[in-house]
Design an enzyme around this catalytic site. Structure first.
Site, mmCIF file in Angstrom:
data_model
loop_
_atom_site.group_PDB
_atom_site.id
_atom_site.type_symbol
_atom_site.label_atom_id
_atom_site.label_comp_id
_atom_site.label_asym_id
_atom_site.label_seq_id
_atom_site.Cartn_x
_atom_site.Cartn_y
_atom_site.Cartn_z
ATOM 1 N N ILE A 1 0.795 -1.168 0.009
ATOM 2 C CA ILE A 1 -0.069 0.062 -0.065
ATOM 3 C C ILE A 1 0.830 1.382 -0.112
ATOM 4 O O ILE A 1 1.709 1.355 0.838
ATOM 5 C CB ILE A 1 -0.845 -0.039 1.308
ATOM 6 C CG1 ILE A 1 -1.626 -1.224 1.192
ATOM 7 C CG2 ILE A 1 -1.764 1.310 1.399
ATOM 8 C CD1 ILE A 1 -2.488 -1.456 2.314
ATOM 9 N N TYR B 1 -12.022 -0.997 6.362
ATOM 10 C CA TYR B 1 -11.269 -0.551 7.310
ATOM 11 C C TYR B 1 -12.039 -0.227 8.910
ATOM 12 O O TYR B 1 -11.444 -0.276 9.710
ATOM 13 C CB TYR B 1 -10.518 0.918 6.981
ATOM 14 C CG TYR B 1 -9.517 0.422 5.969
ATOM 15 C CD1 TYR B 1 -8.070 0.228 6.588
ATOM 16 C CD2 TYR B 1 -9.626 0.540 4.572
ATOM 17 C CE1 TYR B 1 -7.050 -0.379 5.832
ATOM 18 C CE2 TYR B 1 -8.325 0.087 3.828
ATOM 19 C CZ TYR B 1 -7.472 -0.199 4.374
ATOM 20 O OH TYR B 1 -6.275 -0.561 3.656
ATOM 21 N N ASP C 1 -1.823 -0.930 -12.442
ATOM 22 C CA ASP C 1 -1.437 -0.802 -11.122
ATOM 23 C C ASP C 1 -1.666 -1.728 -10.051
ATOM 24 O O ASP C 1 -0.635 -1.591 -9.127
ATOM 25 C CB ASP C 1 -1.863 0.739 -10.803
ATOM 26 C CG ASP C 1 -3.226 0.547 -9.927
ATOM 27 O OD1 ASP C 1 -4.066 -0.247 -9.814
ATOM 28 O OD2 ASP C 1 -3.397 1.555 -9.150
HETATM 29 N N1 ATP Z 1 8.994 6.838 -5.553
HETATM 30 C C1 ATP Z 1 8.109 7.748 -4.915
HETATM 31 N N2 ATP Z 1 8.907 8.821 -4.305
HETATM 32 C C2 ATP Z 1 8.198 9.756 -3.624
HETATM 33 N N3 ATP Z 1 6.835 9.742 -3.458
HETATM 34 C C3 ATP Z 1 6.066 8.644 -4.227
HETATM 35 C C4 ATP Z 1 6.783 7.964 -4.808
HETATM 36 N N4 ATP Z 1 5.842 6.824 -5.453
HETATM 37 C C5 ATP Z 1 4.532 7.424 -4.710
HETATM 38 N N5 ATP Z 1 4.714 8.442 -4.226
HETATM 39 C C6 ATP Z 1 4.001 9.245 -3.379
HETATM 40 O O1 ATP Z 1 3.258 8.492 -2.463
HETATM 41 C C7 ATP Z 1 1.734 8.364 -2.365
HETATM 42 C C8 ATP Z 1 1.139 7.064 -2.733
HETATM 43 O O2 ATP Z 1 1.499 6.697 -4.113
HETATM 44 P P1 ATP Z 1 0.498 5.851 -5.078
HETATM 45 O O3 ATP Z 1 -0.894 6.291 -4.643
HETATM 46 O O4 ATP Z 1 1.138 5.747 -6.274
HETATM 47 O O5 ATP Z 1 0.712 4.293 -4.372
HETATM 48 P P2 ATP Z 1 -0.055 3.001 -4.704
HETATM 49 O O6 ATP Z 1 1.120 1.835 -4.639
HETATM 50 O O7 ATP Z 1 -0.699 3.092 -5.823
HETATM 51 O O8 ATP Z 1 -0.909 2.634 -3.448
HETATM 52 P P3 ATP Z 1 -1.949 1.729 -2.991
HETATM 53 O O9 ATP Z 1 -1.774 0.350 -3.024
HETATM 54 O O10 ATP Z 1 -2.870 2.142 -1.748
HETATM 55 O O11 ATP Z 1 -3.082 1.940 -4.216
HETATM 56 C C9 ATP Z 1 1.408 9.593 -3.342
HETATM 57 O O12 ATP Z 1 1.236 10.625 -2.448
HETATM 58 C C10 ATP Z 1 2.635 9.520 -4.306
HETATM 59 O O13 ATP Z 1 2.525 10.899 -4.935
HETATM 60 N N1 GNG Z 2 -8.265 -6.560 2.117
HETATM 61 C C1 GNG Z 2 -7.585 -5.998 0.807
HETATM 62 N N2 GNG Z 2 -7.552 -6.807 -0.302
HETATM 63 C C2 GNG Z 2 -6.842 -6.569 -1.413
HETATM 64 O O1 GNG Z 2 -7.058 -7.441 -2.278
HETATM 65 C C3 GNG Z 2 -6.653 -5.237 -1.402
HETATM 66 N N3 GNG Z 2 -6.109 -4.618 -2.609
HETATM 67 C C4 GNG Z 2 -6.164 -3.229 -2.038
HETATM 68 N N4 GNG Z 2 -6.452 -3.022 -0.973
HETATM 69 C C5 GNG Z 2 -6.213 -1.792 -0.147
HETATM 70 C C6 GNG Z 2 -5.001 -1.280 0.244
HETATM 71 C C7 GNG Z 2 -5.151 0.210 0.180
HETATM 72 O O2 GNG Z 2 -5.858 0.586 1.478
HETATM 73 C C8 GNG Z 2 -6.381 0.370 -0.795
HETATM 74 C C9 GNG Z 2 -5.645 0.552 -2.080
HETATM 75 O O3 GNG Z 2 -4.715 -0.303 -2.581
HETATM 76 O O4 GNG Z 2 -7.098 -0.811 -1.040
HETATM 77 C C10 GNG Z 2 -6.773 -4.514 -0.307
HETATM 78 N N5 GNG Z 2 -7.381 -4.609 0.833
#
Ligand code: ATP
Ligand code: GNG
Length: 221
Positions: A10, A44, A78
């Site tokens: 996450i 959550y 993603d």
């Molecule tokens: N490599 C990085 N360096 C600095 N900040 C970052 C980087 N990658 C992401 N961020 C910042 O961290 C936060 C989370 O990034 P992002 O939403 O892309 O994560 P995610 O992996 O898609 O999360 P999730 O699993 O919750 O969907 C955002 O505010 C983003 O701008």
């Molecule tokens: N329980 C659970 N199962 C999943 O497959 C899953 N995939 C993502 N997430 C939660 C993590 C971030 O809060 C938010 C965005 O990634 O959603 C999950 N939670």
């Protein structure tokens, strides 16, 4: 051209890198359902009650996305169906699913994976895993600011996040649907540093060339 799937904990930066990469390669991004996901806030609030429902919700959306992505063959996802069981198994391991829910979940997942195997293109071309430490993960979760993901909302999330991180190494090691690579999300700030972003894109392009998904002489126009 190719189907690229991202993975990582996450807040690791999957959505951010999906956006950067899809623009760079001129492919279509697929984002997982978060802000429009009606079950996520419920989960959550009451994880035990909603873990199974949330998983079925994600599994369903991930199945639809990967099918579309494999059919179009020009996408960046993603997070993908290949990571779905990691989340569910972890939640089941901490007592958030009944035996019957676990059995039903794996039957559903197996059926979906069998259907994917029967598609003309059966698997992605590359997995890009973003590795982050707990400290980076928390910093990014705080920066993004979704209320229900904050430790101030539920202090037990610290254990949940730390536990989640321990599931990724074995998951990545056994992942064998496609070639794979790791990006160090602690080291590269591809959001704020043009230089880091450039380095990360270069690593991904080199890997795509290595696995034959980009011509050796490919350069960004
Ligand atoms: N490599 C990085 N360096 C600095 N900040 C970052 C980087 N990658 C992401 N961020 C910042 O961290 C936060 C989370 O990034 P992002 O939403 O892309 O994560 P995610 O992996 O898609 O999360 P999730 O699993 O919750 O969907 C955002 O505010 C983003 O701008
Ligand atoms: N329980 C659970 N199962 C999943 O497959 C899953 N995939 C993502 N997430 C939660 C993590 C971030 O809060 C938010 C965005 O990634 O959603 C999950 N939670």
């Amino acid at each position: 051209m190719a189907v690229i799937v991202l993975s990582g904990p996450i807040g690791a930066g999957k959505s951010s890198l999906t956006s950067i990469l899809s623009k760079y390669l001129a492919t279509d991004p697929f984002y997982e359902s978060v802000d429009d996901n009606p079950v996520l806030p419920l989960f959550y609030e009451n994880p035990k009650k909603y873990a199974f429902l949330l998983q079925v919700y994600f599994l369903n959306t991930r199945f639809k996305s990967i099918k579309k992505a494999l059919s179009a063959d020009n996408n960046v996802l993603d997070r993908s169906i290949y990571e779905d069981a990691l989340f569910f198994q972890m939640n089941a391991d901490i007592g958030r699913a009944t035996k019957e829910e676990v059995t039903t979940y794996y039957e559903l997942l197996d059926g979906m994976m069998a259907e994917l195997k029967a598609m003309p293109k059966r698997q992605p071309d590359l997995l890009i895993h973003i590795h982050v430490s707990y400290e980076t993960m928390i910093k990014r979760i705080q920066k993004r600011g979704r209320k229900y993901e904050q430790l101030s909302y539920d202090p037990t999330l610290e254990d949940y996040y730390k536990r989640l991180l321990t599931y990724y190494k074995p998951w990545y090691d056994q992942y064998n649907y496609s070639p794979k690579m790791v990006i160090d999300g602690d080291k590269y700030d591809f959001m704020n540093s043009a230089d880091d972003c450039d380095k990360v894109l270069k690593m991904i392009v080199a890997k795509l060339k290595e696995v034959g998904k980009l011509p050796q002489d490919w350069t960004k126009l």
